[in-house]
Motif scaffolding. Structure first.
Motif, PDB file in Angstrom:
ATOM      1  N   UNK A 144     -16.487  -7.193  -1.272  1.00  0.00           N
ATOM      2  CA  UNK A 144     -15.340  -6.302  -1.407  1.00  0.00           C
ATOM      3  C   UNK A 144     -15.463  -5.203  -0.356  1.00  0.00           C
ATOM      4  N   UNK A 145     -14.429  -4.986   0.472  1.00  0.00           N
ATOM      5  CA  UNK A 145     -14.518  -3.989   1.543  1.00  0.00           C
ATOM      6  C   UNK A 145     -14.565  -2.571   0.997  1.00  0.00           C
ATOM      7  N   UNK A 146     -15.106  -1.661   1.817  1.00  0.00           N
ATOM      8  CA  UNK A 146     -15.181  -0.257   1.423  1.00  0.00           C
ATOM      9  C   UNK A 146     -13.868   0.465   1.662  1.00  0.00           C
ATOM     10  N   UNK A 147     -13.703   1.604   1.028  1.00  0.00           N
ATOM     11  CA  UNK A 147     -12.506   2.440   1.173  1.00  0.00           C
ATOM     12  C   UNK A 147     -12.947   3.877   1.392  1.00  0.00           C
ATOM     13  N   UNK A 148     -12.194   4.611   2.211  1.00  0.00           N
ATOM     14  CA  UNK A 148     -12.550   6.022   2.456  1.00  0.00           C
ATOM     15  C   UNK A 148     -11.292   6.833   2.721  1.00  0.00           C
ATOM     16  N   UNK A 236      -7.766  -7.286  -2.347  1.00  0.00           N
ATOM     17  CA  UNK A 236      -6.509  -6.689  -1.903  1.00  0.00           C
ATOM     18  C   UNK A 236      -6.399  -5.220  -2.229  1.00  0.00           C
ATOM     19  N   UNK A 237      -7.311  -4.670  -3.017  1.00  0.00           N
ATOM     20  CA  UNK A 237      -7.219  -3.255  -3.382  1.00  0.00           C
ATOM     21  C   UNK A 237      -7.331  -2.360  -2.146  1.00  0.00           C
ATOM     22  N   UNK A 238      -8.267  -2.653  -1.253  1.00  0.00           N
ATOM     23  CA  UNK A 238      -8.487  -1.797  -0.090  1.00  0.00           C
ATOM     24  C   UNK A 238      -7.235  -1.707   0.777  1.00  0.00           C
ATOM     25  N   UNK A 241      -4.578   0.465  -1.079  1.00  0.00           N
ATOM     26  CA  UNK A 241      -4.998   1.873  -1.083  1.00  0.00           C
ATOM     27  C   UNK A 241      -4.763   2.520   0.280  1.00  0.00           C
ATOM     28  N   UNK A 242      -5.153   1.834   1.350  1.00  0.00           N
ATOM     29  CA  UNK A 242      -4.996   2.387   2.697  1.00  0.00           C
ATOM     30  C   UNK A 242      -3.517   2.557   3.059  1.00  0.00           C
ATOM     31  N   UNK A 243      -2.697   1.583   2.702  1.00  0.00           N
ATOM     32  CA  UNK A 243      -1.260   1.671   3.021  1.00  0.00           C
ATOM     33  C   UNK A 243      -0.600   2.817   2.261  1.00  0.00           C
ATOM     34  N   UNK A 244      -0.907   2.964   0.977  1.00  0.00           N
ATOM     35  CA  UNK A 244      -0.332   4.059   0.179  1.00  0.00           C
ATOM     36  C   UNK A 244      -0.806   5.398   0.696  1.00  0.00           C
ATOM     37  N   UNK A 248       2.987   4.631   3.047  1.00  0.00           N
ATOM     38  CA  UNK A 248       3.826   3.455   2.858  1.00  0.00           C
ATOM     39  C   UNK A 248       4.149   3.256   1.374  1.00  0.00           C
ATOM     40  N   UNK A 249       5.320   2.721   1.116  1.00  0.00           N
ATOM     41  CA  UNK A 249       5.743   2.458  -0.256  1.00  0.00           C
ATOM     42  C   UNK A 249       5.232   1.072  -0.676  1.00  0.00           C
ATOM     43  N   UNK A 250       4.259   1.073  -1.553  1.00  0.00           N
ATOM     44  CA  UNK A 250       3.637  -0.161  -2.015  1.00  0.00           C
ATOM     45  C   UNK A 250       3.809  -0.324  -3.528  1.00  0.00           C
TER      46      UNK A 250
END
Length: 303
Positions: A144-148, A236-238, A241-244, A248-250
């Motif tokens: 699962x990729x990281x998010x920041x 798909x969470x990462x 999260x990055x788009x929002x 962006x409207x997700x």
């Protein structure tokens, strides 16, 4: 006179002796006797006056180049000696105990590894009786990729109670907060942004109300191996999260994501926060709700 004139007078051993002059053999004996006496006297004189060159006088021993003064060893007092013995004994005992504990720990670790590798989820036995580890493991585990992001921090506390009490100062001014616990530390956040400048702009609005803030980078690290059963619903969470985070409207993407989450207790907090995020209309509330969604995602990864 004539008799004595034809004779030679010599003194041997204190007595005077007359020897005829014509007696040459006697003369030779006299000369030889005198030479022997002289030689004997010289040898005696030499032996009496000369000292051996290699004899060292008693008072000169300390000046001899090979003489070394014997050092006296300092005697250690009895209390100090006892303390040294106790300290050395304690060190030896501690090393032995540490070695035994290390061996026990290594043995336990090896046993745990063996039991984990024997599980069906990671290693399965095929019909031929052999084990498949590489291919089967790649099918049962996934990453699962990281998010920041950059967060606006309102405080740092040692307990959740203190963080919630301090959060009232911000909610009274219309700034909702999120209490995030990590590694036995409690953080109070009130906003997030994709970069430092955007987060600093949000922080300045709170500073105008006299509220203390601090901008810093915050991340949920990448996880290399997660059980596929738990990781697939989170895939798909990462990206969402990055788009929002970038504006962006997700909304539709979050709805689909929430619907495919299992109806299990560990996923319920994330499902509820996603539903609240989708229905929120205010940008300030969306910031805080996205923080709540992000925190729920990390809590699932910890389990």
């Amino acid at each position: 006179m004539d008799k004595h004139h034809n004779k030679i007078s010599i003194r041997m051993n204190g007595k005077e002796t007359l020897i005829p002059r014509e007696d040459e053999k006697a003369m030779e004996e006299v000369v030889s006797s005198k030479e022997e006496q002289a030689a004997t006297a010289e040898v005696y004189e030499y032996e009496r006056t000369e000292e051996p060159a290699n004899v060292i006088k008693p008072e000169a021993w300390k000046k001899h180049p090979y003489y070394k003064k014997k050092k006296r060893r300092k005697k250690v007092s009895s209390p100090v000696k006892n303390i040294l013995i106790v300290v050395m004994t304690a060190l030896i005992f501690g090393l032995l105990l540490g070695f035994l504990l290390l061996r026990m720990f290594v043995g336990m670790t090896e046993n745990d590894g063996a039991s984990a590798n024997s599980g069906v989820s990671l290693t399965e036995v095929n019909s031929g009786g052999t084990t498949n580890t590489g291919a089967e493991e790649s099918q049962t585990l996934m990453a699962l990729p990281g998010t920041d992001a950059y967060v606006v921090q309102a405080g740092y506390f040692t307990s959740t109670e203190k963080a919630e009490e301090w959060s009232q100062n911000y909610t009274e001014h219309g700034h909702p907060t999120v209490v995030w616990e990590r590694d036995e530390n409690v953080f109070l956040f009130t906003g997030l942004a994709p970069d430092y400048e955007a987060a600093q702009s949000k922080a300045s609005q709170l500073q105008q109300d006299g509220l203390e803030t601090y901008v810093k980078n915050w991340s949920v690290p990448k996880i290399e191996k997660v059980n596929k059963e738990k990781a697939e619903p989170l895939s798909g969470f990462a990206d969402l999260f990055s788009a929002t985070l970038n504006g962006e409207n997700k909304e539709e993407g979050w709805k689909q994501f929430g619907e495919r989450l299992p109806n299990e207790e560990s996923f319920m907090a994330l499902k509820d926060n996603i539903a609240a995020l989708v229905s929120a209309s205010d940008s300030v509330q969306q910031d805080v709700l996205l923080l709540e969604v992000w925190k729920s995602y990390e809590e699932i990864l910890k389990k």
